[in-house]
Design an enzyme around this catalytic site. Sequence first.
Site, PDB file in Angstrom:
ATOM      1  N   ASP A   1     121.570  17.857  69.798  1.00  0.00           N
ATOM      2  CA  ASP A   1     121.705  16.529  70.395  1.00  0.00           C
ATOM      3  C   ASP A   1     121.554  16.559  71.921  1.00  0.00           C
ATOM      4  OD1 ASP A   1     122.130  15.418  67.933  1.00  0.00           O
ATOM      5  OD2 ASP A   1     124.186  14.757  68.316  1.00  0.00           O
TER       6      ASP A   1
ATOM      7  N   TYR B   1     128.322   8.811  49.964  1.00  0.00           N
ATOM      8  CA  TYR B   1     128.006  10.037  49.214  1.00  0.00           C
ATOM      9  C   TYR B   1     129.250  10.914  49.064  1.00  0.00           C
ATOM     10  CZ  TYR B   1     127.061  11.882  53.997  1.00  0.00           C
ATOM     11  OH  TYR B   1     127.118  12.229  55.329  1.00  0.00           O
TER      12      TYR B   1
ATOM     13  N   ARG C   1     132.312  17.339  57.695  1.00  0.00           N
ATOM     14  CA  ARG C   1     131.991  18.032  58.959  1.00  0.00           C
ATOM     15  C   ARG C   1     133.033  19.087  59.314  1.00  0.00           C
ATOM     16  NH1 ARG C   1     128.296  14.979  62.363  1.00  0.00           N
ATOM     17  NH2 ARG C   1     128.864  16.384  64.018  1.00  0.00           N
TER      18      ARG C   1
ATOM     19  N   GLU D   1     133.213  26.700  74.298  1.00  0.00           N
ATOM     20  CA  GLU D   1     133.468  25.406  73.669  1.00  0.00           C
ATOM     21  C   GLU D   1     134.591  24.703  74.433  1.00  0.00           C
ATOM     22  OE1 GLU D   1     132.435  23.177  71.323  1.00  0.00           O
ATOM     23  OE2 GLU D   1     134.249  22.067  71.846  1.00  0.00           O
ATOM     24  N   GLN D   2     134.348  23.455  74.807  1.00  0.00           N
ATOM     25  CA  GLN D   2     135.339  22.739  75.625  1.00  0.00           C
ATOM     26  C   GLN D   2     136.663  22.503  74.902  1.00  0.00           C
ATOM     27  OE1 GLN D   2     133.906  18.845  76.684  1.00  0.00           O
ATOM     28  NE2 GLN D   2     133.767  18.156  74.576  1.00  0.00           N
TER      29      GLN D   2
HETATM   30  P1  FAD Z   1     127.603  18.554  68.496  1.00  0.00           P
HETATM   31  O1  FAD Z   1     127.820  18.735  67.036  1.00  0.00           O
HETATM   32  O2  FAD Z   1     127.992  17.258  69.126  1.00  0.00           O
HETATM   33  O3  FAD Z   1     128.329  19.737  69.233  1.00  0.00           O
HETATM   34  C1  FAD Z   1     128.428  19.792  70.637  1.00  0.00           C
HETATM   35  C2  FAD Z   1     129.612  20.679  70.993  1.00  0.00           C
HETATM   36  O4  FAD Z   1     129.625  20.902  72.385  1.00  0.00           O
HETATM   37  C3  FAD Z   1     130.963  20.050  70.650  1.00  0.00           C
HETATM   38  O5  FAD Z   1     131.756  20.999  69.970  1.00  0.00           O
HETATM   39  C4  FAD Z   1     131.558  19.683  71.992  1.00  0.00           C
HETATM   40  O6  FAD Z   1     132.972  19.730  72.018  1.00  0.00           O
HETATM   41  C5  FAD Z   1     130.948  20.752  72.878  1.00  0.00           C
HETATM   42  N1  FAD Z   1     130.819  20.375  74.289  1.00  0.00           N
HETATM   43  C6  FAD Z   1     130.454  19.189  74.812  1.00  0.00           C
HETATM   44  N2  FAD Z   1     130.403  19.253  76.152  1.00  0.00           N
HETATM   45  C7  FAD Z   1     130.748  20.521  76.484  1.00  0.00           C
HETATM   46  C8  FAD Z   1     130.842  21.209  77.717  1.00  0.00           C
HETATM   47  N3  FAD Z   1     130.572  20.621  78.907  1.00  0.00           N
HETATM   48  N4  FAD Z   1     131.205  22.521  77.698  1.00  0.00           N
HETATM   49  C9  FAD Z   1     131.472  23.158  76.517  1.00  0.00           C
HETATM   50  N5  FAD Z   1     131.397  22.533  75.309  1.00  0.00           N
HETATM   51  C10 FAD Z   1     131.021  21.246  75.305  1.00  0.00           C
HETATM   52  N6  FAD Z   1     122.922  14.843  60.998  1.00  0.00           N
HETATM   53  C11 FAD Z   1     122.434  15.322  59.837  1.00  0.00           C
HETATM   54  O7  FAD Z   1     121.627  16.255  59.866  1.00  0.00           O
HETATM   55  N7  FAD Z   1     122.795  14.807  58.635  1.00  0.00           N
HETATM   56  C12 FAD Z   1     123.658  13.758  58.540  1.00  0.00           C
HETATM   57  O8  FAD Z   1     123.975  13.309  57.446  1.00  0.00           O
HETATM   58  C13 FAD Z   1     124.160  13.201  59.727  1.00  0.00           C
HETATM   59  N8  FAD Z   1     124.978  12.149  59.687  1.00  0.00           N
HETATM   60  C14 FAD Z   1     125.414  11.629  60.835  1.00  0.00           C
HETATM   61  C15 FAD Z   1     126.219  10.504  60.760  1.00  0.00           C
HETATM   62  C16 FAD Z   1     126.666   9.934  61.909  1.00  0.00           C
HETATM   63  C17 FAD Z   1     127.472   8.722  61.779  1.00  0.00           C
HETATM   64  C18 FAD Z   1     126.327  10.490  63.185  1.00  0.00           C
HETATM   65  C19 FAD Z   1     126.816   9.869  64.444  1.00  0.00           C
HETATM   66  C20 FAD Z   1     125.564  11.612  63.255  1.00  0.00           C
HETATM   67  C21 FAD Z   1     125.077  12.181  62.098  1.00  0.00           C
HETATM   68  N9  FAD Z   1     124.261  13.297  62.123  1.00  0.00           N
HETATM   69  C22 FAD Z   1     123.773  13.795  60.965  1.00  0.00           C
HETATM   70  C23 FAD Z   1     123.875  13.892  63.412  1.00  0.00           C
HETATM   71  C24 FAD Z   1     124.640  15.180  63.727  1.00  0.00           C
HETATM   72  O9  FAD Z   1     126.018  14.955  63.614  1.00  0.00           O
HETATM   73  C25 FAD Z   1     124.323  15.690  65.119  1.00  0.00           C
HETATM   74  O10 FAD Z   1     122.943  15.616  65.335  1.00  0.00           O
HETATM   75  C26 FAD Z   1     124.805  17.148  65.259  1.00  0.00           C
HETATM   76  O11 FAD Z   1     126.201  17.204  65.241  1.00  0.00           O
HETATM   77  C27 FAD Z   1     124.269  17.765  66.544  1.00  0.00           C
HETATM   78  O12 FAD Z   1     124.802  19.046  66.710  1.00  0.00           O
HETATM   79  P2  FAD Z   1     124.986  19.652  68.163  1.00  0.00           P
HETATM   80  O13 FAD Z   1     125.513  21.020  67.968  1.00  0.00           O
HETATM   81  O14 FAD Z   1     123.764  19.455  68.945  1.00  0.00           O
HETATM   82  O15 FAD Z   1     126.071  18.728  68.850  1.00  0.00           O
END
Ligand code: FAD
Length: 398
Positions: free
Chosen positions: A294, A216, A107, A33-34
């Site tokens: 994502d 909410y 979160r 994790e960065q």
């Molecule tokens: P992230 O949660 O973004 O995690 C990525 C991680 O990787 C981070 O910790 C980051 O620091 C780390 N990282 C990045 N680059 C590097 C690197 N090069 N090396 C090492 N680590 C790195 N989803 C829902 O299901 N329900 C909701 O109600 C909802 N509401 C939302 C509301 C808003 C306003 C937004 C913007 C999004 C919402 N989402 C919701 C979407 C959800 O937040 C994301 O889809 C989710 O966080 C994706 O998870 P992830 O693990 O793929 O990415």
Amino acid sequence: MTRLHVLIAGGGIGGLVAALALLRRGVAVDVFEQAADPREVGAGVQLAPNGTRVLCALGLESEMTAIASMPAGKEVRLFSTGQSWKLQDLGEQAVARWGAPYWMVHRGDFHRVLREAFEARAPGKLHKGARAEGFTQDADGVTLLLTSGERVCGDALVGADGVHSRIRETLFANERAQFTGIVAWRGVVPMERVPAHMRGAVGVNWIGPHGHVVMYPLRRGELLNMVGAVERDDWRVEGWSIPGSTAECLRDLAAWHPDVHAVIRAIDIPYKWALLSRDALPRWSVGRVTLLGDACHPTLPFLAQGANMAIEDGMVLARCLERYGDDVATALRRYEQARLDRTTRIVRGAQDNAGRFHNPELADAAGAAAFVDREFAPDKVEARYNWLFEYDALSVAV
Ligand code: FAD
């Protein structure tokens, strides 16, 4: 057979769920994790039965219950008059219907539960301040390159590094992001600052002709989360931590109901960011490397499914590696095949909701009532949400 060793770049929601699901299957995992001190921004996230089913299976139900709000349901309200309509029942009815709860969580609380569970089950395996830079792979394994210069070898690499993924960039070069013309506001307020009639255990989707506002409860009703999306062309920065001002937020939602204004005024610092959309990737995996969350299917937040998809990905990926782990490339291909259609459909569904939530027909109250009766009729709501919530990442074919 030697024990499979999986490297995960990114310790966010998706990366940690994948790590926990892999651990349960006897796979060795290291998460990079960065952030040196990982903590999430102050915002809410809605976890639907398709996501919470996985969290419960990972043994997190009691920790999650302690931090979640479980709303009785959701309603739609009109931006101008405040008129409300029932959208859907949740609460105990969700548990009875889909076999898993609908939770609304902060979160930061949620990320802490995932982090603590992983660190307790795999001490020393969450490497903080470790930023992934790229990788190399061959027939025998994959090597993750960190910006520190360190190299780590494993059998598979998962890019769970979010919307600006380095691993995706290394696999497929950078994809283009397009501004949607929508800017979002967010804020979290202590519930006691909110007018008493707005403190119920329900989620509210305010809808209007050029924007919508979601509210909410979080943390067992201690906090209220607000996200407002407005059509606006002059702010294109995607960052999550850019403070705006109360005056600017009020200006963007000037025509909205006094209840919306009361919540905006109660927020200490409203944050704003531009919503960008990206084309769906046709594939996620190359050899021993794949993507998750994502990093491979970023979505607009209008179906509240981004985190839920990342959670589903983690469980399906772990099941594929358990089942086909003696051939990592096949396991990753099966994972991608199991997930691609569903996640593409969800991303499109979220885009469709922009047109529904921001519809010009909502401008006058009489037209709005006809629009809501039509677009939010029980059979339409059922068709939009049931297929999402009933999905079972624990048993879907892999
Ligand atoms: P992230 O949660 O973004 O995690 C990525 C991680 O990787 C981070 O910790 C980051 O620091 C780390 N990282 C990045 N680059 C590097 C690197 N090069 N090396 C090492 N680590 C790195 N989803 C829902 O299901 N329900 C909701 O109600 C909802 N509401 C939302 C509301 C808003 C306003 C937004 C913007 C999004 C919402 N989402 C919701 C979407 C959800 O937040 C994301 O889809 C989710 O966080 C994706 O998870 P992830 O693990 O793929 O990415």
